[in-house]
Enzyme design. Structure first.
Site, mmCIF file in Angstrom:
data_model
loop_
_atom_site.group_PDB
_atom_site.id
_atom_site.type_symbol
_atom_site.label_atom_id
_atom_site.label_comp_id
_atom_site.label_asym_id
_atom_site.label_seq_id
_atom_site.Cartn_x
_atom_site.Cartn_y
_atom_site.Cartn_z
ATOM 1 N N GLU A 114 0.846 -1.192 0.000
ATOM 2 C CA GLU A 114 0.000 0.000 0.000
ATOM 3 C C GLU A 114 0.882 1.243 0.000
ATOM 4 O O GLU A 114 0.664 2.170 -0.764
ATOM 5 C CB GLU A 114 -0.948 -0.005 1.210
ATOM 6 C CG GLU A 114 -1.857 1.229 1.225
ATOM 7 C CD GLU A 114 -2.911 1.226 2.334
ATOM 8 O OE1 GLU A 114 -3.177 0.176 2.921
ATOM 9 O OE2 GLU A 114 -3.469 2.310 2.601
ATOM 10 N N GLU B 146 -10.381 -8.182 4.657
ATOM 11 C CA GLU B 146 -9.652 -8.161 5.926
ATOM 12 C C GLU B 146 -10.378 -8.796 7.118
ATOM 13 O O GLU B 146 -9.736 -9.452 7.940
ATOM 14 C CB GLU B 146 -9.304 -6.711 6.303
ATOM 15 C CG GLU B 146 -8.326 -6.046 5.364
ATOM 16 C CD GLU B 146 -8.256 -4.559 5.661
ATOM 17 O OE1 GLU B 146 -9.201 -3.837 5.301
ATOM 18 O OE2 GLU B 146 -7.277 -4.131 6.274
ATOM 19 N N ARG C 131 -7.222 3.084 13.229
ATOM 20 C CA ARG C 131 -8.038 1.867 13.131
ATOM 21 C C ARG C 131 -7.908 1.022 14.404
ATOM 22 O O ARG C 131 -8.860 0.368 14.818
ATOM 23 C CB ARG C 131 -7.713 1.059 11.880
ATOM 24 C CG ARG C 131 -8.815 0.061 11.541
ATOM 25 C CD ARG C 131 -8.609 -0.623 10.210
ATOM 26 N NE ARG C 131 -9.208 0.085 9.100
ATOM 27 C CZ ARG C 131 -10.502 0.044 8.763
ATOM 28 N NH1 ARG C 131 -11.344 -0.697 9.453
ATOM 29 N NH2 ARG C 131 -10.952 0.724 7.733
HETATM 30 N N1 MTE Z 1 -6.161 -11.687 -0.932
HETATM 31 C C1 MTE Z 1 -5.113 -12.092 -1.666
HETATM 32 N N2 MTE Z 1 -5.186 -13.267 -2.316
HETATM 33 N N3 MTE Z 1 -3.978 -11.344 -1.763
HETATM 34 C C2 MTE Z 1 -3.846 -10.144 -1.093
HETATM 35 O O1 MTE Z 1 -2.814 -9.490 -1.195
HETATM 36 N N4 MTE Z 1 -4.905 -8.522 0.427
HETATM 37 C C3 MTE Z 1 -5.888 -8.337 1.498
HETATM 38 C C4 MTE Z 1 -7.267 -8.811 1.032
HETATM 39 N N5 MTE Z 1 -7.180 -10.112 0.444
HETATM 40 C C5 MTE Z 1 -4.937 -9.702 -0.286
HETATM 41 C C6 MTE Z 1 -6.106 -10.515 -0.263
HETATM 42 C C7 MTE Z 1 -6.014 -6.964 1.948
HETATM 43 S S1 MTE Z 1 -4.898 -6.384 3.082
HETATM 44 C C8 MTE Z 1 -7.012 -6.139 1.516
HETATM 45 S S2 MTE Z 1 -7.183 -4.571 2.120
HETATM 46 C C9 MTE Z 1 -7.993 -6.579 0.508
HETATM 47 O O2 MTE Z 1 -7.744 -7.899 0.061
HETATM 48 C C10 MTE Z 1 -7.937 -5.621 -0.677
HETATM 49 O O3 MTE Z 1 -8.761 -6.003 -1.707
HETATM 50 P P1 MTE Z 1 -10.330 -5.670 -1.745
HETATM 51 O O4 MTE Z 1 -10.486 -4.287 -1.211
HETATM 52 O O5 MTE Z 1 -10.666 -5.796 -3.155
HETATM 53 O O6 MTE Z 1 -10.976 -6.678 -0.859
HETATM 54 N N1 HPA Z 2 -7.282 0.975 5.745
HETATM 55 C C1 HPA Z 2 -6.291 0.736 4.871
HETATM 56 N N2 HPA Z 2 -5.544 1.672 4.362
HETATM 57 C C2 HPA Z 2 -5.775 2.938 4.709
HETATM 58 C C3 HPA Z 2 -6.796 3.256 5.612
HETATM 59 C C4 HPA Z 2 -7.586 2.221 6.150
HETATM 60 O O1 HPA Z 2 -8.506 2.437 6.954
HETATM 61 N N3 HPA Z 2 -6.784 4.589 5.784
HETATM 62 C C5 HPA Z 2 -5.787 5.048 5.010
HETATM 63 N N4 HPA Z 2 -5.180 4.052 4.365
HETATM 64 MO MO1 MOS Z 3 -5.180 -3.879 3.280
HETATM 65 S S1 MOS Z 3 -3.987 -3.828 4.954
HETATM 66 O O1 MOS Z 3 -6.011 -2.411 3.769
HETATM 67 O O2 MOS Z 3 -4.055 -3.374 2.113
#
Ligand code: MTE
Ligand code: HPA
Ligand code: MOS
Length: 756
Positions: free
Chosen positions: A226, A706, A304
């Protein structure tokens, strides 16, 4: 619908950064990093490295044409160290050569003299010395100070929770090449293409419009990309810009483990007060977050933690204070859950402590205090569509938890050297970026004259299946088959000002923006269809690749309609924009409605401990999870399973070790253990809660990335309960609960029982 990437993944044809065919004259970069945690750089000599055969250049901060600054939230992070280093692994110089091997060999020829300064790695020590990344923050509701008198029982304690390595399979990296007129093309393995674009423009002293960032997919991010993909993209861009050549920079696994930040370890103190009826009346907590050397995302992660301080419980008087501590470790960063798990681990520990002192099961206290409809979260948001109790009750019913508990008690009575433990883990996780402005997204849709569709959004595919969900949104809205839709790479030239794909909001935000765009095109196409079929636009619907009027077939196919619209010079492209409505947060007061909705669930986990060896296994993990109306149960169930295993690893075997000098000791997979297929519990059940989804979730399908990681916390308490079935003196809260800690716990204090 299956994940559109599954075939490519299993046949090895999916393209990741390292699969992009390189251009002629591509050069390779390796980063020279600090070998000490805190020092002044007294002397830096790169000439021997520069003269190494095959080396083209060695760049330091002096070669940065713009600002030597990449801090995302707070401008406190240099791209290349300037006079001082503040953690081991901090980039000092970048070596560019004809091959990766040469670049890596040549970096060993760089000579540095450090004047070492005191290195602090412990967050409490940092706080005591006033080393904070930001002023402390407090969120509160009511006043626990006034409540302690009303409490029948008060308990306090300290809780440790370790960090976690992301271990994305694809390490960090970027590939850049110059375009004409000083522009730059950047391929980066990042969750935040716009952050990369912005940082490169700043470092090079150009405009963001000069930098094009493109991402096809990541081999995992988990939050680790990120913010922390940016540095490597900037270094590749700087090299490419200075040499006017294509430059590729991919970290080796060792470099990645050493140089990048991880999940934040926390050290915390709690005080919890309960009534005679076991209602939690007051809760006070102080968190010492180990932030590492610079802010990175720590301010947002701190928030958070504060938001998730009470997990799934209603507590009338709460005060939570967080110290984000500046230590000489690599900057800790986003990791699935984003500070939530740390906050939730403390309240669960406080409840476990109260339960053990009162000789009741923790589940009794948990159950008594679960959130109810209309309760206030202590940050001021009213709880709506609260399903946590429903998931709790469904878990008791479906998984026969009361019987399970009795069986475990019987087992423990009849076994001396094997003990079982069970724990329930309810979760409540807020969906939306806690920084309100990030809750926006855009999408660009082209319908081509043959009826095929190109979709660009700001979402990054990292294995979580967001691209498949985007196909579903477009296909459903147009009423056409998925094979007509192509998801383009995520590209800052096509979709601008993207928020990171993070906070589990990728599908919600980008899906809603895509929906807006598709609906606008549908409106225009309906007019054309109505004219052709000689009916009112309101009667038209699209499904099965055809046009229907008043539910009856018109004989007009999707293809025909699109070509008709084109001939009528109707706009077949659209850019959609979405901003989550209703959310806001006052950072000063710590009050507002930060989340669009919450995700709920309950897990029950049982563990069996071998009390001779200290080893353990998780027997059952059974979960009722609130998916809303899942738009893709296969993908979403996979997300729950993956997240749970990642959470279990975090709580059990994944132990980061740094020595006193700030050196990462667990710097390879022989010393950092992660779950594998053998760690998966024999019984692993994920059942959906039967419930409606909220309107802000895409197609009422709740965010899923998450929240389920936090079920993994239950593994800690299940194992802890099993250890306590053997030795009641085991009283600590210190995650991860490795077999080593279990063994010490089994035989600590009075635990030295007669084994006969
Ligand atoms: N799933 C896989 N296979 N690989 C990833 O890197 N990242 C996780 C989750 N699931 C991840 C994953 C994290 S930290 C987040 S924030 C969300 O996927 C981001 O994707 P989304 O917002 O589309 O759910
Ligand atoms: N989650 C993940 N990434 C972020 C957030 C959050 O709440 N706020 C800013 N970056
Ligand atoms: Mo997920 S830790 O918000 O990339």
């Amino acid at each position: 619908m299956k994940n559109i990437d599954s075939k490519g993944h299993v046949t090895g044809k999916s393209v990741y950064l390292d699969d992009i065919p390189v251009r002629q004259n591509t050069l390779y970069a390796a980063v020279f990093d600090s070998a000490v945690a805190h020092a002044r750089i007294r002397f830096l000599d790169v000439t021997e490295a520069e003269n190494y055969p095959g080396v083209v250049a060695v760049l330091t901060y002096k070669d940065i044409p713009g600002e030597n600054q990449i801090g995302g939230i707070i401008p406190d992070e240099t791209l290349l160290a300037e006079g001082e280093v503040t953690f081991q692994g901090e980039p000092v110089a970048v070596v560019i050569a004809e091959s990766e091997a040469i670049a890596r060999a040549a970096r060993r020829k760089i000579k540095v003299k450090y004047e070492e300064l005191e290195a602090v790695t412990d967050p409490r020590e940092a706080a005591a010395k006033g080393l904070l990344l930001l002023p402390p923050r407090t969120f509160a509701m009511g006043n626990p100070e006034k409540r302690w008198n009303d409490c029948q029982y008060i308990f306090s304690g300290s809780v440790e929770i370790g960090g976690q390595e992301h271990l994305y399979i694809e390490t960090q990296g970027a590939y850049c090449f110059p375009l004409e007129n000083g522009n730059l093309m950047v391929y980066s393995s990042t969750q935040s293409p716009t952050a990369v674009q912005r940082a490169i423009a700043k470092v090079l002293g150009t405009g963001m419009h000069n930098i094009q960032v493109d991402v096809t997919r990541l081999g995992g991010g988990f939050g680790g990309k990120e913010d922390q993909a940016t540095a490597w993209a900037c270094l590749a861009a700087l090299s490419s810009y200075q040499l006017q050549k294509p430059v590729k920079l991919v970290l080796s696994r060792h470099d990645d483990l050493r140089m990048t930040g991880k999940r934040h370890p926390y050290s915390s103190d709690f005080k919890i007060g309960l009534s005679k009826e076991l209602k939690i009346l007051a809760y006070e907590v102080t968190y010492y977050q180990n932030g590492g050397a610079v802010n990175d995302l720590s301010p947002a992660i701190s928030e958070r933690t504060l938001f998730h301080t009470t997990n799934s419980y209603f507590i009338p008087d709460v005060k939570a204070t967080l110290y984000s501590c500046k230590t000489n470790l690599p900057p800790n960063t986003a990791f699935r859950g984003f500070g939530g798990p740390q906050g939730m681990f403390v309240i669960e520990s406080a409840i476990a402590k109260a339960a053990q002192e009162l000789h009741v099961s923790a589940s009794k206290i948990q159950e008594k205090n679960l959130l109810q409809e209309g309760n206030l979260f202590y940050y001021g948001q009213k709880a709506r569509q609260v399903y946590v109790r429903k998931t709790w009750q469904a878990a008791f019913r479906e998984f026969k938890i009361s019987q399970k508990q009795k069986k475990i008690e019987a087992f423990n009575k009849s076994h001396k050297l094997l003990k079982k433990g069970m724990a329930l883990m309810p979760i409540t996780f807020g969906i939306s970026f806690t920084s309100t402005f990030l809750n926006q997204a855009r999408a660009l849709v082209h319908v081509y004259t043959d009826g095929s569709v190109g979709v660009s959004t700001g979402a990054i595919e990292m294995g979580q299946g967001v691209n498949t969900k985007m196909v579903q949104v477009a296909a459903q809205t147009f009423g056409i088959k998925a094979s007509r839709i192509k998801i383009e790479s995520t590209n800052t030239t096509r979709v601008s000002n993207t928020s990171p794909t993070a906070a589990s909001t990728g599908a919600d935000l980008n899906g809603q923006a895509l929906l807006v765009a598709c609906k606008a095109i549908v409106q225009r196409l309906k007019k054309v269809a109505a004219e052709t079929a000689k009916v009112k636009p309101g009667e038209i619907t699209f499904r099965d690749e055809a046009v229907f009027a008043g539910g009856k077939t018109t004989g007009i196919t999707w293809e025909k309609l699109v070509s008709e619209a084109y001939l009528h010079r109707i706009k077949l492209s659209e850019a959609g924009h979405y901003a989550t409505p209703e959310i806001y947060f006052d950072k000063e007061k710590g009050k507002g409605r930060p989340f669009a909705y919450h995700v709920y669930g309950t897990a029950v986990i049982t563990a069996k401990v071998d009390c001779l060896r200290g080893i353990y296994e998780l027997e059952d993990v059974e979960i009722i999870h609130d998916f809303g109306q899942s738009m893709n149960p296969v993908i979403d169930t996979g997300q729950v399973e993956g997240a749970v295993m990642q959470g279990i690893g975090y709580m059990t075997m994944e132990e980061l070790a740094y020595d006193k000098t700030g050196r990462l000791l667990s710097n390879s997979l022989s010393t950092y253990k992660v779950p594998d297929i053998y760690s998966v519990p024999e019984v692993f059940v994920v059942k959906p809660l039967k419930a409606d989804g909220p309107k802000h979730a895409i197609l009422k399908s709740k965010a899923v990335g998450e929240p389920p990681l936090m079920y993994g916390l239950g593994a800690y308490f299940a194992i802890r309960n099993a250890v306590r079935a053997f030795n009641l003196d085991f009283d600590e809260f210190d995650a991860p609960i490795t077999p080593e800690k279990v063994l010490m716990g089994l035989y600590g204090k009075r635990g030295n029982i007669n084994l006969k």
